[in-house]
Design a protein around this motif. Structure first.
Motif: not given
Length: 176
Positions: A145-161
Motif C-alpha cells: 500500500s505504501a508502494v501504491d501511494s508513492k507510485l501514484v505521487r511519483a507518476k503525478k509529479k512526473l506528469i506535472k513536470i
C-alpha cells in the motif's frame, strides 16, 4: 521446501538473474563499472547468506541487496542527483505510440531527471523491471500500500513536470 542451497543451485541462480540484476543496477547507477562492482558484491553477500534465505525469496533478496548496496555507493560519493540527471535511455517510451518524437523523448528524460531518486526508482521498478507492488515492497522493505501511494505521487509529479515543460516550450518563440 529445502532451505540449503548448494553450489549448483547458486550457479543456476547466478546465470538466471545476473543480466536482470546488472541492468537494474545500471539504471540506478548509470555507470557500467559501478553496476558490475555492486553486482559482484550482491552475489557475494547472497552467497554468504544463501542457506538462510528461503528459495521463494531469492529474487527479492537479490534485488533488495542490490538496491541497498547501490544506495550506499551513491551516498558515499554524495552523488544523489547523479542517479536521475544522467538517465539517458527511456526505452519504454520509445516503444509506445505517440511517443516516438525525439522532442517528446527529451522532454520525458528531462522531466524524469527532476524526480527524487526514490521516485525515479519506484517508476523504474514498476515499468522497467515489471515488478508487482508486492515485489517492489519487498525490495524497498515497505508495504504494497505504501508502494501504491508513492507510485501514484511519483507518476503525478512526473506528469506535472512534463506539462510544465511543455508550457515553457510553447511559450518560447521559435528562432529561425
Amino acid at each position: 521446501m529445502e532451505l540449503v542451497m548448494n553450489n549448483y543451485k547458486f550457479e543456476v541462480l547466478l546465470q538466471n538473474e545476473s543480466k536482470k540484476l546488472y541492468n537494474y543496477l545500471l539504471k540506478i547507477l548509470r555507470n557500467k563499472e559501478d553496476a558490475e562492482d555492486i553486482l559482484q558484491e550482491t552475489f557475494i553477500a547472497f552467497h554468504k547468506k544463501m542457506n538462510s534465505v528461503k528459495e521463494s525469496s531469492y529474487k527479492s533478496y537479490l534485488f533488495r541487496t542490490a538496491y541497498n548496496k547501490a544506495l550506499n555507493l551513491i551516498k558515499k560519493r554524495d552523488a544523489k542527483n547523479k542517479l536521475v540527471t544522467s538517465y539517458n535511455k527511456m526505452e519504454h517510451f520509445e516503444d509506445k505510440p505517440n511517443q516516438n518524437s525525439e522532442d517528446q523523448n527529451e522532454l520525458v528524460k528531462e522531466a524524469f531527471s527532476k524526480l527524487q531518486p526514490k521516485e525515479a526508482l519506484l517508476i523504474e521498478l514498476q515499468y522497467f523491471q515489471k515488478m508487482s507492488y508486492k515485489q517492489i515492497a519487498e525490495v524497498l522493505e515497505t508495504t504494497p500500500s505504501a508502494v501504491d501511494s508513492k507510485l501514484v505521487r511519483a507518476k503525478k509529479k512526473l506528469i506535472k513536470i512534463i506539462n510544465e515543460q511543455k508550457k515553457m516550450q510553447e511559450s518560447k518563440p521559435d528562432i529561425v
